[in-house]
Scaffold this motif. Structure first.
Motif, mmCIF file in Angstrom:
data_model
loop_
_atom_site.group_PDB
_atom_site.id
_atom_site.type_symbol
_atom_site.label_atom_id
_atom_site.label_comp_id
_atom_site.label_asym_id
_atom_site.label_seq_id
_atom_site.Cartn_x
_atom_site.Cartn_y
_atom_site.Cartn_z
ATOM 1 N N SER A 169 -6.626 -4.026 30.215
ATOM 2 C CA SER A 169 -6.705 -5.106 31.555
ATOM 3 C C SER A 169 -4.711 -5.190 31.433
ATOM 4 O O SER A 169 -4.405 -5.122 30.116
ATOM 5 N N ALA A 170 -4.482 -4.657 32.577
ATOM 6 C CA ALA A 170 -2.904 -4.539 32.896
ATOM 7 C C ALA A 170 -2.821 -4.453 34.280
ATOM 8 O O ALA A 170 -3.067 -4.825 35.237
ATOM 9 N N VAL A 171 -1.255 -4.932 34.453
ATOM 10 C CA VAL A 171 -1.072 -3.923 35.590
ATOM 11 C C VAL A 171 -0.090 -2.779 35.186
ATOM 12 O O VAL A 171 0.250 -1.688 34.692
ATOM 13 N N TYR A 172 -1.172 -1.865 36.828
ATOM 14 C CA TYR A 172 -0.956 -0.445 36.484
ATOM 15 C C TYR A 172 0.017 -0.210 37.540
ATOM 16 O O TYR A 172 -0.175 -0.854 38.617
ATOM 17 N N GLY A 225 2.140 -2.236 41.830
ATOM 18 C CA GLY A 225 1.861 -2.176 40.785
ATOM 19 C C GLY A 225 0.344 -3.210 41.163
ATOM 20 O O GLY A 225 -0.530 -4.048 42.732
ATOM 21 N N THR A 226 -1.100 -3.114 40.826
ATOM 22 C CA THR A 226 -2.569 -3.480 40.516
ATOM 23 C C THR A 226 -2.733 -4.159 39.582
ATOM 24 O O THR A 226 -3.126 -3.395 37.947
ATOM 25 N N ARG A 227 -3.113 -4.992 39.080
ATOM 26 C CA ARG A 227 -4.114 -5.864 38.266
ATOM 27 C C ARG A 227 -5.372 -5.545 38.146
ATOM 28 O O ARG A 227 -6.323 -5.831 38.983
ATOM 29 N N LEU A 228 -5.768 -4.950 37.320
ATOM 30 C CA LEU A 228 -6.516 -4.790 36.631
ATOM 31 C C LEU A 228 -7.710 -5.402 35.444
ATOM 32 O O LEU A 228 -6.974 -5.211 34.204
ATOM 33 N N TYR A 271 2.126 4.351 35.049
ATOM 34 C CA TYR A 271 2.477 3.285 34.037
ATOM 35 C C TYR A 271 1.596 2.656 34.123
ATOM 36 O O TYR A 271 1.033 1.079 34.751
ATOM 37 N N LYS A 272 1.273 1.742 32.490
ATOM 38 C CA LYS A 272 0.868 0.093 32.180
ATOM 39 C C LYS A 272 1.664 -0.829 31.585
ATOM 40 O O LYS A 272 2.346 -0.230 30.953
ATOM 41 N N LYS A 273 1.079 -1.840 32.349
ATOM 42 C CA LYS A 273 2.082 -2.647 31.675
ATOM 43 C C LYS A 273 1.646 -4.560 31.475
ATOM 44 O O LYS A 273 1.129 -4.588 31.994
ATOM 45 N N TYR A 274 1.308 -4.553 30.064
ATOM 46 C CA TYR A 274 1.502 -6.080 29.710
ATOM 47 C C TYR A 274 1.987 -7.424 29.731
ATOM 48 O O TYR A 274 3.674 -6.485 30.182
ATOM 49 N N GLU A 307 6.191 -7.316 28.212
ATOM 50 C CA GLU A 307 6.186 -6.131 27.413
ATOM 51 C C GLU A 307 6.934 -4.824 28.977
ATOM 52 O O GLU A 307 6.636 -5.004 30.114
ATOM 53 N N GLY A 308 7.748 -3.741 28.687
ATOM 54 C CA GLY A 308 7.613 -3.218 29.308
ATOM 55 C C GLY A 308 6.796 -2.133 29.211
ATOM 56 O O GLY A 308 5.937 -1.919 28.930
ATOM 57 N N PRO A 309 7.360 -0.942 30.531
ATOM 58 C CA PRO A 309 5.840 -0.521 31.328
ATOM 59 C C PRO A 309 5.776 1.190 30.669
ATOM 60 O O PRO A 309 6.867 1.295 29.258
ATOM 61 N N THR A 310 4.188 1.307 29.854
ATOM 62 C CA THR A 310 3.834 2.421 28.792
ATOM 63 C C THR A 310 3.362 3.529 29.565
ATOM 64 O O THR A 310 2.197 2.837 30.775
ATOM 65 N N PHE A 311 4.186 4.605 29.148
ATOM 66 C CA PHE A 311 3.072 5.936 30.380
ATOM 67 C C PHE A 311 2.261 6.258 29.805
ATOM 68 O O PHE A 311 1.862 5.673 28.647
ATOM 69 N N LEU A 312 1.677 6.256 30.731
ATOM 70 C CA LEU A 312 -0.003 6.760 30.306
ATOM 71 C C LEU A 312 -0.124 8.043 30.803
ATOM 72 O O LEU A 312 -1.330 9.012 30.231
#
Lengths: 114, 115
Positions: free
Chosen positions: A85-88, A107-110, A36-39, A42-47
């Motif tokens: 660029s987001a938290v994964y 999470g990992t912040r990219l 998941y990617k998260k800005y 916002e809630g996590p978005t499925f990748l």
């Protein structure tokens, strides 16, 4: 105990290069894995996801690799773009639980550098 | 709406007060999950609904936490006598549940701050 681990809290990658995010898990019952990617705010978005019967799944610029013997999965993003660029978050579930509750990594912040 | 919605988006409360958090899942999704994310941590599972039943409440941290779901739709998470450690982002997710693993779709979350 942390059953899903993302050991890199942050990662910086040049735009256009490959981003590789890693995830390790300890529970051998896990049989389905998701990214998941998260800005912010916002809630996590499925990748992308992968079942344990596969070792690779690809969707556009995103590829997930699963190494069951090492209990390791990775997400490759190529080429990396500033919008990435987001938290994964890496997440895992197990059918033996009887439902699909997800166990998440921290999470990992990219950060993609233009 | 097209996605999962949650309300309120932000909530500030005093220690000891009760709060209610609401989740509207995607229409037709039979499974609903509550998670929370405390500062600097990953998301942690709280409770799972299949229809209006909650067969898995294993993640609820204490008996101050409860949740219900009605009409196989809206869910409410209630925290009684809030404590400062309850401060977190509370996230709701929904999915179809057809016996195979399905993607969970998340709402934007409710940011709870207990003073």
């Amino acid at each position: 105990d942390q059953q899903v681990k993302q050991n890199s809290p942050s990662l910086s990658v040049q735009e256009g290069r490959i981003s590789i995010l890693n995830c390790d898990y300890t529970n051998s019952m896990f049989d389905y894995f998701l990214w998941y990617k998260k800005y912010p705010a916002e809630g996590p978005t499925f990748l992308i996801s992968i079942s344990s019967i596969k070792d690779k799944n690809e969707d556009g610029r995103f590829t997930v690799f699963l190494n069951k013997s090492a209990k390791h999965l990775s997400l490759h993003i190529v080429p990396s773009q500033p919008g990435d660029s987001a938290v994964y978050f890496c997440a895992a579930s197990a059918r033996v639980f009887g439902n699909e509750k997800l166990t998440f990594g921290t999470g990992t912040r990219l950060t993609i550098i233009p | 709406g097209a996605g999962v919605s949650q309300s309120p988006s932000n909530k500030v409360t005093e220690k000891g007060k009760d709060v209610e958090l609401r989740c509207d899942p995607i229409s037709g999704h039979t499974a609903l999950y509550w998670y929370r994310q405390r500062l600097g941590q990953g998301l942690e599972f709280l409770i799972y609904f299949q229809g209006n039943s909650a067969p898995d409440k294993s993640g609820l941290p204490s008996d101050r936490f409860s949740a219900e779901r009605t009409g196989e739709s809206v869910s409410t998470l209630t925290i009684q006598r809030t404590q400062q450690e309850d401060s977190a982002v509370y996230l709701c997710a929904s999915s179809f549940f057809r016996g195979v693993q399905e993607t969970q779709y998340f709402g934007p979350g409710t940011r709870l701050l207990v003073l």
